[in-house]
Design a protein around this motif. Structure first.
Motif, short mmCIF file in Angstrom:
data_model
loop_
_atom_site.label_atom_id
_atom_site.label_comp_id
_atom_site.label_asym_id
_atom_site.label_seq_id
_atom_site.Cartn_x
_atom_site.Cartn_y
_atom_site.Cartn_z
N ALA A 282 -8.53 -4.10 2.55
CA ALA A 282 -7.72 -5.32 2.48
C ALA A 282 -6.83 -5.53 3.69
CB ALA A 282 -6.84 -5.26 1.22
N VAL A 283 -6.79 -4.55 4.59
CA VAL A 283 -5.81 -4.63 5.68
C VAL A 283 -6.51 -4.85 7.02
CG1 VAL A 283 -4.01 -3.36 6.91
CG2 VAL A 283 -4.24 -3.12 4.42
N ASP A 284 -6.00 -5.82 7.77
CA ASP A 284 -6.41 -5.97 9.18
C ASP A 284 -5.42 -5.13 9.99
OD1 ASP A 284 -8.29 -7.72 8.32
OD2 ASP A 284 -7.55 -9.45 9.45
N TYR A 285 -5.89 -4.01 10.57
CA TYR A 285 -4.94 -3.16 11.31
C TYR A 285 -4.49 -3.83 12.62
CZ TYR A 285 -8.86 -1.61 14.26
OH TYR A 285 -9.93 -1.57 15.11
N ALA A 286 -5.31 -4.76 13.08
CA ALA A 286 -4.95 -5.63 14.21
C ALA A 286 -5.58 -6.98 13.87
CB ALA A 286 -5.50 -5.08 15.51
N PRO A 287 -5.09 -8.07 14.48
CA PRO A 287 -5.63 -9.38 14.11
C PRO A 287 -7.16 -9.41 14.14
CG PRO A 287 -3.76 -9.63 15.55
CD PRO A 287 -4.03 -8.17 15.49
N ILE B 75 0.86 -1.19 0.00
CA ILE B 75 0.00 0.00 0.00
C ILE B 75 0.90 1.23 0.00
CG2 ILE B 75 -1.71 1.32 1.33
CD1 ILE B 75 -2.96 -1.23 0.36
N PRO B 76 0.78 2.06 -1.04
CA PRO B 76 1.61 3.27 -1.08
C PRO B 76 0.99 4.39 -0.25
CG PRO B 76 0.26 3.15 -3.03
CD PRO B 76 -0.08 1.94 -2.23
N ILE B 77 1.84 5.21 0.34
CA ILE B 77 1.33 6.41 1.02
C ILE B 77 2.17 7.60 0.57
CG2 ILE B 77 0.42 5.23 3.06
CD1 ILE B 77 2.91 6.37 4.58
N ALA B 78 1.55 8.77 0.58
CA ALA B 78 2.27 10.00 0.27
C ALA B 78 1.91 11.03 1.33
CB ALA B 78 1.88 10.51 -1.11
N VAL B 79 2.94 11.70 1.85
CA VAL B 79 2.68 12.69 2.89
C VAL B 79 3.25 14.04 2.45
CG1 VAL B 79 2.72 10.97 4.72
CG2 VAL B 79 4.83 12.17 4.12
N GLY B 80 2.91 15.07 3.17
CA GLY B 80 3.46 16.38 2.85
C GLY B 80 2.49 17.52 3.09
N SER C 145 5.36 13.91 -9.10
CA SER C 145 3.92 13.70 -9.06
C SER C 145 3.50 12.22 -9.09
CB SER C 145 3.23 14.45 -10.19
OG SER C 145 3.68 13.93 -11.42
N THR C 146 4.47 11.35 -9.38
CA THR C 146 4.12 9.91 -9.33
C THR C 146 4.85 9.20 -8.19
OG1 THR C 146 5.89 9.44 -10.90
CG2 THR C 146 3.66 9.76 -11.82
N ASP C 147 5.72 9.95 -7.49
CA ASP C 147 6.47 9.35 -6.38
C ASP C 147 5.55 9.10 -5.18
OD1 ASP C 147 8.67 9.60 -7.93
OD2 ASP C 147 9.67 11.12 -6.69
N VAL C 148 5.97 8.17 -4.35
CA VAL C 148 5.25 7.96 -3.08
C VAL C 148 6.25 8.20 -1.94
CG1 VAL C 148 3.61 6.31 -4.08
CG2 VAL C 148 5.71 5.47 -2.99
N SER C 149 5.73 8.44 -0.74
CA SER C 149 6.63 8.69 0.41
C SER C 149 7.14 7.38 1.00
CB SER C 149 5.89 9.46 1.50
OG SER C 149 5.45 10.69 1.01
N ALA C 150 6.30 6.37 0.96
CA ALA C 150 6.69 5.06 1.51
C ALA C 150 5.70 4.02 1.01
CB ALA C 150 6.70 5.09 3.02
N VAL C 151 6.11 2.76 1.13
CA VAL C 151 5.21 1.67 0.77
C VAL C 151 5.05 0.76 2.01
CG1 VAL C 151 4.74 -0.22 -0.84
CG2 VAL C 151 6.12 1.74 -1.58
N LEU C 152 3.81 0.58 2.41
CA LEU C 152 3.52 -0.30 3.55
C LEU C 152 3.35 -1.71 3.01
CD1 LEU C 152 0.84 2.01 5.25
CD2 LEU C 152 3.31 1.97 5.66
N ILE C 153 4.04 -2.65 3.62
CA ILE C 153 4.13 -3.98 3.00
C ILE C 153 3.66 -5.10 3.94
CG2 ILE C 153 5.79 -5.69 2.09
CD1 ILE C 153 7.47 -3.16 1.26
N GLN C 154 2.83 -5.98 3.37
CA GLN C 154 2.52 -7.26 4.04
C GLN C 154 3.31 -8.33 3.31
OE1 GLN C 154 -1.68 -8.01 4.04
NE2 GLN C 154 -2.07 -6.68 5.81
#
Lengths: 226, 400
Positions: B122-127, B99-104, B217-226
Motif C-alpha cells: 500500500a505504500v509508495d516509498y517514493a512518488p 503502518i505499525p513497526i516493532a524493533v528490538g 506483546s501487543t505494543d508497537v515501537s512506532a506507527v508510520l503515518i500517511q
C-alpha cells in the motif's frame, strides 16, 4: 640606402661602484643589403653589446640605428621585439638552442613570433643544413657542429634581412668551424640576408673580403674591461 | 599555437614537478568536490527520504530520535506505543494509512523490524514507486517468515528458502540468540532507501519473540503515518505534542531531518574550510613549483626574447602553464572525487541503506575546476612577472 645605418651610437652600463662605463661609442657604421661583413674584435671589446643594440635586445643611450629605413632607437621594447622577430636572425656563440625542444621546434620558434610557424619551411631549412634526418632530435642528442647548424637554420627561419652572428664558430673545432662558416655565408646569400659577423678568430675573419676592426670602430673599446 | 607549444614543452621539461603539483591539485579538487557533493546529496537525500510516510507516532521523546529509529532504522526506539494508541490513530479520520513497526532484534547487526504486509503493497516509498520483490514472496502474518532488504540479503548472504535465528537487541551479540527459526520467503529489489538494510518479519513475530517482555506483546515501537492533508499533520501535532504528554508525533519528517543538518552545519563548514585551505595550498604549490624553476628557465626566456617573443607573450605562457597544471590537476581530481565518493557512498549505504548518486551533476563540478584553474593561474602571476622582468642580454651569456 644601406640596410643598416648607425650614427652616434652610445651605450654605457652602471658599474658596481655606482659610476657608468661606456661600452659602445660608434660614430658611424653601415651595412648594405646582402653584404657580408666581419668585425674583428677581442673578447670583452663590446662586440656582443654592439650586436645586442642592433638587434634591439638592448636600448641605446643615444644615437641612431636604422634598419631598412626604420629607426630602432626610438621604437618601444615591444616594437623592437617585433622588428627582431620579423627582420633579424641571430646566431650565438653558444648556439642558445632551447634544450626542451626538438630541432624542428627550435627552427619553428625562429619564425613563431614573426610571420608564424611554417613547419614545411623549418623542415626545408634543416634539410638545407644537412639535418633532415634529425628533425625530431633534441639538441643534447646532436654533436656540437650539428647544434650550430640548427642555430643557423633557426636564424634564417624568419627570412631575415639581417643576420647577426656573434663568434659563431667559437665553440667548434677547425673543420666544423670552416664548414659552419661556409654554411652561414652560403645560406645568407641564398636567402638574400646581409651578414654581420663578429669574431676574434683570424681564420674566420680571413674568409671575408669585407672586414673591419671593431676597436677602430668603437671609440669606447679602450675603456671596456676585458 | 606558439603559446600552446611553449606551455606543452615547459610542462614536459618540468615533468616531475608538473605531476607532483597536479597530483596535489587533484587531491585538493577531489576533496573539495566530495565535501560539497556529500554535503548537498546527503542533505537532499535525508530530508527527502521518508519512505512514503508523512509522520511518525512514537513514545514521548525526541522527534529526531523517533524519525531516525522508525524511518532510517538508526538510533534506539524511545519506547513503546500501546496497541490502543495504534488503533486510535489508525482509525483517525485525518489518517490515510498507519503502518505499525516493532524493533528490538537483529541478525548479525542488521535490524529485524516487525511490520504488516501492507507496507509492501500500500505504500509508495517514493512518488510512483512501490516496494517490489526481486525474488520470492511477502511473509505471511503469523508465520515465522521474513522478507529481506536487498542490501541486508546481500551482506548476510541469505536467499529465499534460507533460515536464520534472530538475535536479541539492536546490537549484535552472539550470546543473545533467540530460539525461533525464521525462513526467508522474499528478497526486496533495491530501493536505495533505509528499507534495503532491514529484515522484515511479521509484527506479531517480533512482539512475541521468546525473551521479550510478555506485557508488551501487543505494543508497537512506532506507527508510520500517511496523512490525508498537511493540515491534518498540524492538527495531530497540536493534539499529541502540545495537548498530550504520552506520545510524540514527528511531523513533518523532512523538516525534522533538515533540523538535524542545521545542527551539524558547523561540521560542514569546517570540512569546507579545510577543503578551501587545501585548495589554496595546492594553488600555492603551483606558484612555488614554477617560481623555483625560474632560475633554470631564465636562459630559455632570454633565448625566446632574442627570437622576438614579446614580454607579454612569455608572461602569458607562464600564466597559461600554471592554469594548465591546474586543469590537469582538476581532470585528475575527478578520479580522486570518484574514489572518495565511492568510499563515502559505501559507508553511507552500509549505515543507512541510502545510496548517494556519485555522478549526479552538482554545480561544484563546474565551479570547483574553474575556480581551481583560476586560482592556479593567479599563482602563476608571480613567476610570470619574474619572466616578464627577465633581462635578455644578461641571460644570453657569454658576452664577447
Amino acid at each position: 640606402m644601406p640596410l643598416l645605418a648607425l650614427s652616434s651610437l652610445q651605450k654605457s652600463f652602471r658599474t658596481p661602484e655606482g659610476g657608468r662605463r661606456k661600452i659602445v661609442d660608434v660614430d658611424d657604421f653601415s651595412l648594405d643589403a646582402g653584404q657580408q661583413l666581419a668585425l674583428r674584435g677581442e673578447s670583452g671589446s663590446g662586440k656582443t653589446t654592439f650586436l645586442h643594440l642592433i638587434a634591439g635586445i638592448l636600448a641605446a643611450d643615444s644615437g641612431s640605428i636604422r634598419i631598412d629605413g626604420r629607426e630602432v632607437a626610438t621604437l618601444s621594447e615591444s616594437q623592437r621585439d617585433r622588428l627582431r622577430a620579423e627582420a633579424i636572425g641571430y646566431i650565438f656563440q653558444t648556439f642558445n638552442l632551447l634544450q626542451g625542444y626538438t630541432c624542428l621546434e627550435n627552427v619553428s620558434l625562429g619564425m613563431a613570433f614573426g610571420a608564424g610557424i611554417d613547419r614545411a619551411r623549418a623542415a626545408h631549412l634543416l634539410e638545407r643544413v644537412g639535418l633532415s634526418h634529425r628533425l625530431h632530435h633534441y639538441p643534447r642528442q646532436l654533436s656540437t657542429g650539428q647544434q650550430q647548424r640548427v642555430a643557423v637554420a633557426r636564424a634564417l627561419a624568419n627570412v631575415p634581412k639581417l643576420v647577426l652572428a656573434d663568434e659563431p664558430t667559437g665553440n667548434l673545432d677547425h673543420r666544423n668551424a670552416r664548414e659552419s662558416l661556409a654554411l652561414i655565408r652560403d645560406t645568407c646569400r641564398e636567402n638574400g640576408a646581409a651578414l654581420l659577423l663578429v669574431s676574434h678568430d683570424p681564420e674566420v675573419l680571413g674568409a671575408f673580403e669585407d672586414q673591419r676592426d671593431f676597436a677602430a670602430l668603437n671609440r669606447a673599446a679602450g675603456e671596456v674591461a676585458t | 599555437m606558439t603559446l600552446l607549444l611553449l606551455v606543452r614543452r615547459s610542462l614536459r621539461q618540468h615533468l616531475l614537478s608538473t605531476i607532483i603539483t597536479a597530483c596535489s591539485i587533484a587531491l585538493a579538487g577531489g576533496l573539495l568536490m566530495s565535501v560539497w557533493v556529500v554535503k548537498a546529496q546527503s542533505q537532499a537525500t535525508f530530508t527527502q527520504v521518508n519512505t512514503g510516510f508523512d509522520a511518525v507516532l512514537g513514545a514521548r521523546g525526541s522527534k529526531l530520535q523517533l524519525v531516525l529509529n522508525a524511518i532510517f532504522h538508526l538510533e534506539a526506539s524511545p519506547g513503546n506505543v500501546a496497541v490502543s494508541d495504534y488503533e486510535f490513530i489508525q482509525r483517525h479520520p485525518a489518517v490515510k494509512l498507519a503502518i505499525p513497526i516493532a524493533v528490538g532484534d537483529n541478525l548479525r547487526g542488521y535490524r529485524i523490524v516487525g511490520t504488516v504486509p501492507e507496507l509492501f503493497s500500500a505504500v509508495d516509498y517514493a512518488p510512483g514507486k512501490k516496494f517490489t520483490l526481486a525474488s520470492g514472496r511477502v511473509f505471511t502474518p503469523g508465520a515465522k517468515e521474513a522478507v529481506l532488504g536487498e542490501f541486508a540479503a546481500h551482506r548476510l548472504g541469505l536467499r529465499v528458502g534460507d533460515t536464520f535465528h534472530p538475535f536479541h537487541g539492536l546490537i549484535y551479540d552472539e550470546k543473545n540468540q533467540h530460539a525461533e527459526t525464521y525462513a526467508v520467503t522474499g528478497i526486496l529489489a533495491a530501493s536505495n532507501t533505509p528499507a534495503d538494510k532491514v529484515i522484515w518479519i511479521p509484527l506479531h513475530g517480533l512482539q512475541t519473540m521468546s525473551g521479550h517482555d510478555a506485557r508488551a506483546s501487543t505494543d508497537v515501537s512506532a506507527v508510520l503515518i500517511q496523512l490525508r492533508s498537511p493540515a491534518a499533520g498540524f492538527m495531530l501535532d497540536m493534539m499529541y505534542n502540545k495537548q498530550g504528554n504520552r506520545l510524540t508525533f514527528a511531523y513533518p519528517i523532512g523538516a525534522i531531518m533538515a533540523e538535524l543538518f542545521s545542527k551539524i552545519g558547523w561540521f560542514d563548514q569546517v570540512l569546507a574550510l579545510i577543503a578551501y585551505l587545501v585548495g589554496l595550498v595546492s594553488a600555492g604549490g603551483v606558484l612555488v613549483a614554477i617560481y623555483n624553476s625560474m632560475a633554470a628557465r631564465r636562459r630559455d626566456i632570454a633565448i625566446l626574447r632574442a627570437l622576438g617573443a614579446k614580454r607579454r607573450t612569455l608572461f602569458g605562457a607562464i600564466v597559461l602553464e600554471a592554469a594548465a597544471i591546474g586543469a590537469l590537476g582538476m581532470a585528475a581530481a575527478f578520479v580522486a572525487y570518484a574514489a572518495i565518493l565511492t568510499g563515502v557512498a559505501i559507508v553511507i549505504r552500509a549505515q543507512t541503506g541510502v545510496l548517494l548518486e556519485t555522478w549526479k551533476f552538482h554545480p561544484v563540478m563546474l565551479w570547483a575546476p574553474l575556480g581551481m584553474i583560476a586560482l592556479c593561474a593567479l599563482g602563476g602571476l608571480l613567476p610570470a612577472w619574474k619572466a616578464y622582468r627577465t633581462d635578455v642580454a644578461d641571460n644570453l651569456a657569454p658576452v664577447s
